[in-house]
Design a protein around this motif. Structure first.
Motif, PDB file in Angstrom:
ATOM      1  N   ARG A   1     -45.411   8.983  29.826  1.00 31.71           N
ATOM      2  CA  ARG A   1     -45.017  10.243  29.970  1.00 31.71           C
ATOM      3  C   ARG A   1     -44.460  10.276  31.820  1.00 31.71           C
ATOM      4  N   VAL A   2     -43.125  10.633  31.863  1.00 31.68           N
ATOM      5  CA  VAL A   2     -42.749  10.757  33.298  1.00 31.68           C
ATOM      6  C   VAL A   2     -43.041  12.240  33.861  1.00 31.68           C
TER       7      VAL A   2
ATOM      8  N   ARG B   1     -49.213   6.318  27.004  1.00 27.23           N
ATOM      9  CA  ARG B   1     -49.760   7.235  26.030  1.00 27.23           C
ATOM     10  C   ARG B   1     -50.248   6.056  24.952  1.00 27.23           C
ATOM     11  N   ASP B   2     -51.179   6.680  24.063  1.00 27.94           N
ATOM     12  CA  ASP B   2     -51.381   5.684  22.887  1.00 27.94           C
ATOM     13  C   ASP B   2     -50.302   5.569  21.842  1.00 27.94           C
ATOM     14  N   PHE B   3     -49.210   6.134  21.796  1.00 24.71           N
ATOM     15  CA  PHE B   3     -48.186   6.145  21.140  1.00 24.71           C
ATOM     16  C   PHE B   3     -47.424   4.679  21.363  1.00 24.71           C
TER      17      PHE B   3
ATOM     18  N   PRO C   1     -40.198   5.564  28.713  1.00 21.51           N
ATOM     19  CA  PRO C   1     -40.495   7.009  29.303  1.00 21.51           C
ATOM     20  C   PRO C   1     -39.947   8.047  28.725  1.00 21.51           C
ATOM     21  N   TYR C   2     -40.763   9.248  28.531  1.00 16.81           N
ATOM     22  CA  TYR C   2     -40.130  10.661  27.906  1.00 16.81           C
ATOM     23  C   TYR C   2     -40.870  11.610  28.730  1.00 16.81           C
ATOM     24  N   LYS C   3     -40.468  12.838  28.971  1.00 17.01           N
ATOM     25  CA  LYS C   3     -40.720  14.047  29.466  1.00 17.01           C
ATOM     26  C   LYS C   3     -41.989  14.606  28.536  1.00 17.01           C
ATOM     27  N   ASN C   4     -42.998  14.904  29.106  1.00 17.00           N
ATOM     28  CA  ASN C   4     -44.298  15.437  28.474  1.00 17.00           C
ATOM     29  C   ASN C   4     -43.829  16.667  27.325  1.00 17.00           C
TER      30      ASN C   4
END
Length: 313
Positions: A120-121, A154-156, A192-195
């Protein structure tokens, strides 16, 4: 084939939303797949919903624990029972967007990476205090341990079979998957991706649970706390020796008894507190060792629709 591992604890509200979105993405990827839902002792209708899904969709596999063993045990059970060439871990609350799976698979099939992990960025929607301590934790554990854990990880993640086999081989009872992912190495691409906030239900992680999880991660992957305790002991011993010499010299030269029992008591309490603190640190390591020595199973599966599942491990 792709195996998706989805730990579930009281996710009756999220599952009806997660299942159609995940299956829609997987069907568009034109590959065989399996959805491994691990029911971690849920007290709501999670198991009933999983049974209903498995009856209408042969791709759905459910593993139901005899009680709540925790997310780490649920993930490990999924790894042990996954049969895919690629294996991913996802949350059922859609905070891990299934729409990222095609891009993750594409990067793995290029041959350049063994794992594609998400981070998460941003922490939009998360309490500021939790965000602050989370950032400090990632910074701390990277400094004092060999585990490479990226801030916001993340665990993802989607992994090749070789990496999953390495994870399964690490059969330690006290598990901290973020640390294990980093410790075993392999070539990892960070996506990366937004929360994204939960689509339904409530989070199972309050501040206290996250704090205990962080402490567990530090103890599992670092001996620095023990080193700190040793230095505390060495420093206080040296300081006490210097004070003793000063008192003896003062008595011999000035014949002046040391006044003030209050200051003496304060010093005793201070040193006693440090001793208890250091004993507490050592106690945490001893407790972890105690649990490992007993060799209790990580999980117990009470029921499943998978014929060749591993019931205890």
């Amino acid at each position: 084939m792709i195996s998706l591992i989805i730990p579930c604890f009281n996710e009756e509200e999220s599952l009806p939303l997660f299942y159609p979105e995940a299956t829609s993405v997987l069907r568009q990827m034109n590959c065989d797949y399996e959805l491994i839902f691990v029911n971690d002792g849920s007290r709501d209708r999670t198991l009933e919903i999983l049974k209903e899904l498995s009856e209408k969709d042969p791709h759905v596999i459910y593993l139901s624990f005899s009680r709540n063993f925790g997310k780490e045990a649920a993930m490990y059970a999924g790894f042990c029972n996954a049969g895919g060439d690629y294996v991913a871990v996802m949350d059922a609350d859609l905070q891990d967007p299934p729409s990222l799976l095609p891009e993750m698979l594409e990067k793995l099939e290029s041959g350049e990476y063994d794992s594609v992990a998400t981070r998460r960025v941003s922490r939009d929607g998360e309490p500021p205090i939790r965000s602050f301590f989370a950032r400090k934790f990632y910074r701390l554990i990277n400094k004092i341990s060999d585990a490479d854990i990226v801030d916001g990880a993340r665990d993802f993640r989607l992994m090749k079979r070789s990496m999953v086999d390495a994870i399964v081989s690490m059969s330690e009872y006290n598990r901290f998957s973020k640390g294990i992912f980093g410790w075993i190495g392999f070539r990892t691409c960070w996506l990366p991706y937004k929360n994204i906030e939960r689509v339904a239900g409530e989070t199972k992680w309050n501040f206290w649970k996250l704090f205990k999880y962080a402490v567990s991660g530090i103890i599992n992957f670092s001996q620095v706390p023990l080193t700190i305790a040793s230095w505390f002991g060495t420093t206080m011993t040296g300081f006490s020796f210097l004070v003793l010499v000063a008192i003896i010299v003062r008595k011999l030269i000035f014949d002046d008894p040391v006044p003030g029992w209050a200051s003496t008591i304060c010093v005793i309490i201070f040193i006693g507190g440090l001793q208890l603190f250091c004993l507490g640190i050592m106690g945490q390591y001893i407790a972890k060792t105690y649990m490992e020595v007993k060799q209790r199973p990580h999980y117990i599966i009470a029921e499943s629709n998978k014929k060749d599942f591993t019931p205890i491990r």
